[in-house]
Every structure is written in C-alpha cells, then in structure tokens.
Design an enzyme around this catalytic site. Sequence first.
Site, PDB file in Angstrom:
ATOM      1  N   HIS A 137       0.816  -1.228   0.000  1.00 60.49           N
ATOM      2  CA  HIS A 137       0.000   0.000   0.000  1.00 60.49           C
ATOM      3  C   HIS A 137       0.846   1.272   0.000  1.00 60.49           C
ATOM      4  O   HIS A 137       0.303   2.367  -0.130  1.00 60.49           O
ATOM      5  CB  HIS A 137      -0.921   0.049   1.222  1.00 60.49           C
ATOM      6  CG  HIS A 137      -1.869  -1.115   1.326  1.00 60.49           C
ATOM      7  ND1 HIS A 137      -2.743  -1.446   0.315  1.00 60.49           N
ATOM      8  CD2 HIS A 137      -2.069  -2.029   2.317  1.00 60.49           C
ATOM      9  CE1 HIS A 137      -3.446  -2.516   0.699  1.00 60.49           C
ATOM     10  NE2 HIS A 137      -3.059  -2.894   1.893  1.00 60.49           N
ATOM     11  N   ASP A 173      -2.923 -11.108  -1.268  1.00 57.22           N
ATOM     12  CA  ASP A 173      -3.305 -10.562   0.033  1.00 57.22           C
ATOM     13  C   ASP A 173      -4.813 -10.258   0.019  1.00 57.22           C
ATOM     14  O   ASP A 173      -5.391 -10.037  -1.045  1.00 57.22           O
ATOM     15  CB  ASP A 173      -2.496  -9.265   0.242  1.00 57.22           C
ATOM     16  CG  ASP A 173      -2.638  -8.677   1.633  1.00 57.22           C
ATOM     17  OD1 ASP A 173      -1.750  -8.912   2.454  1.00 57.22           O
ATOM     18  OD2 ASP A 173      -3.647  -7.965   1.876  1.00 57.22           O
ATOM     19  N   ASP A 256      -3.668 -12.799   5.233  1.00 52.05           N
ATOM     20  CA  ASP A 256      -4.958 -12.330   5.758  1.00 52.05           C
ATOM     21  C   ASP A 256      -6.151 -12.860   4.965  1.00 52.05           C
ATOM     22  O   ASP A 256      -7.295 -12.625   5.353  1.00 52.05           O
ATOM     23  CB  ASP A 256      -5.000 -10.795   5.899  1.00 52.05           C
ATOM     24  CG  ASP A 256      -4.432 -10.056   4.708  1.00 52.05           C
ATOM     25  OD1 ASP A 256      -4.114 -10.717   3.701  1.00 52.05           O
ATOM     26  OD2 ASP A 256      -4.304  -8.820   4.783  1.00 52.05           O
TER      27      ASP A 256
END
Length: 371
Positions: A137, A173, A256
């Site tokens: 990110h 992810d 995740d």
Amino acid sequence: MPRSAPPQAVFICSDVYRKQAFGKNHPLSILRVAGVMDLCRMLGWLDEDCYLESPRADTPALLRFHDPDYVEALKRADSKGSVEREVRQKYRIGTMENPLFPGLFRRASTAVGGSILAAEQALLGRTAFHPSGGTHHGRPDRASGFCYFNDPVFAILTLLDGGIERVLYVDLDAHHGDGVQDAFASDDRVFTISVHEEKRWPHSGLVDDRAVVAARNLPVPRGFNDTELEYLMNHAVLPLSRAFAPQAVVLTCGTDALDGDPLSRLKLSNQALWRAVESLLELTGRNIVLGGGGYNPWTLIRCWTGLWGRLSGRVIPEVLPLAAQTYLQALECDLVDEDDIRADWITTLADRPTHRPVRDEIKRCAEAVMA
Ligand SMILES: [Zn+2]
C-alpha cells in the site's frame, strides 16, 4: 511434460524484525517473520547456505520511488519520536494506522533492501522468499495501510533494471495491491493482478479496474474458499499470466485471506495459497515471493513456514515436533479470542482444505476479467 528441478530457493530476512514494533495496540505488533524464522529453524529448514541477511536500502535507493521530502520527514519523525500536526496530516505518519515506533526507519528501509536483494537473486535464476516484504500500500509521498515504503515496487524496478522486459505481479493478500498497481499503471512492462476481498479497505480494485495499461482485479466475496481460489487461478489468473508471457514473477502472499484472520472474512486454507503460489512459479525461473498482511500469528507463521518448506523442497510433516507445538502454544494475539484458537493451529502446519461449491459471483468475476 516432465517438470524440471525447482530453482534454488533463498530465504531473505533480518533479526531487525525481532524488535518490538508498531506499539502495543496495532494489528502488526504480533510475532510474524521472526516466528517464521524460528519455526523453520526448529524444523531444520533454514541452513546457512540458503539464508541471506537483508541489507538496508540507503536514502538514494529509496528516492527511486519515494519523494525526498517524505523520506526526510519519516527519518526526522523516527529520530525525534514525534511529528507535528501538519507532518502527520501530509505524510500520514504518527497515526493509529501508521504509528511511529523506535527503529521504524531502519525496519522499513530493511524491507526495501530485502526486496532489492530478492530481485538480484531472482535475476540469477533463483526463487527468493522475502516474508518481510509485501508492503503493497506504500505511496511515493505518504504512508498507507501500515506500509511506509513500497518494497514490491523496488523488487519490480530492480528486475526491470536487470533487463527483464515483462514482470508479472500477482497479489494474493486480502487487500487490493493498490500501491503497486498505481506505481506501474502506465508501464506496459508490468502486469498486475490482485485477488482481494470486495468492499474492504482500500476499496479500490473493482472488477472493471484495469489501470491505464495492464492490470486485472478480482474482488471476491466473504467466505472465499479453496475451490473458488482454484477456479479463479485456472479460469483467470493463470490464463492471463500465460498470455502476458512473463520473464519474472513477483508475488505478494499476505496471509490475511486465510480462515481465522481477524481483519478479513475470507476462508482459504494455507494449502490453497501454497498451490496457487506454486502454479505461478512454474511460469518462469525468476521468482520473488513476498509476505504481506496477516494478523493471526498462528495462521501466518504456519503458512509462511510451510510456504518456505514447499519452495525449498521439504516435505510438510503431518504433526509438528513437540518443540514447535510448544512455541505455537505460547503465542499471543489480542485480536484472536482464546476460544477461537484451534487445536490444529498448534499441532500441524497444513490446514484442512476448505472445499465448497464455487459460487456464481466467482464465475462472473472470472468471466469479467477475461472479457
Ligand atoms: Zn492485507
């Protein structure tokens, strides 16, 4: 066709990740890659000859992607241990999301250095595993989503510097790999594919988002299971990847998306993730496998330990040795309720597969990105 011998795999990490980071009440304050190193050593999977210490990227290297004023602000905030209000607002550092903590600058630049080293290893024809990487990110001019820098971008830039003309980036992810997609949105040498949970932060990466030149996004509904990942791999991710004919592959492999993660609602087993990674690594002989998110220390440490085991040609044990079980038993995480800690998170490495029917929305998603 007989499969050729897997390329030599190297594990890139650093003891810098053993230091407490992110403060006390942050999802990333749990034991993560240090636990992966420990468990791999307990299993006898981390010999000296396959372990490389991650160097730190120096400031000139960081400026390849990040703005000088942001890098300077982060360095200053780290040494002072505080930020002024304007600095906090402008660069999003010293917030709940991207907190200041001792050693922050060193840690973040070590992740960048590790990804640059991973690319150098990939250019030699090796598979580089860098579990501290995957800060997907990070933005040129600010921190975002627990990421201060964007190490996958540096891995890709290093591959391009090495003469690679087509880099495939696949992000598994649970969150959209927005920072990497945007960094290469107008560069047709890089094709980015992201599979992530729909309606979740950062809320980008919709199915019709194809960037300026070459990106595909596969937002998936909560409950996303192993059969559905396999379907998307076979009907979208692998066909798109083969058509691009990459010369190198970079993967962000956050945990995740696994069942049991407290920050998302997907239900993959680690075996499904390992298989997806392996199928992408067959495309070229130059591979980089990065970490990423993951906020359940049991599922994260087991997943990345097993992933390294698979990458380095080890057999996954049915039951973990007692020392490893004791180690996993002692882990702590405020975000996971004690009653929700499953017995097999302590005793095994491989999760039970989550095979369920493939929902229509998954089929529609594959169709949309192939159209
Ligand atoms: Zn994530």
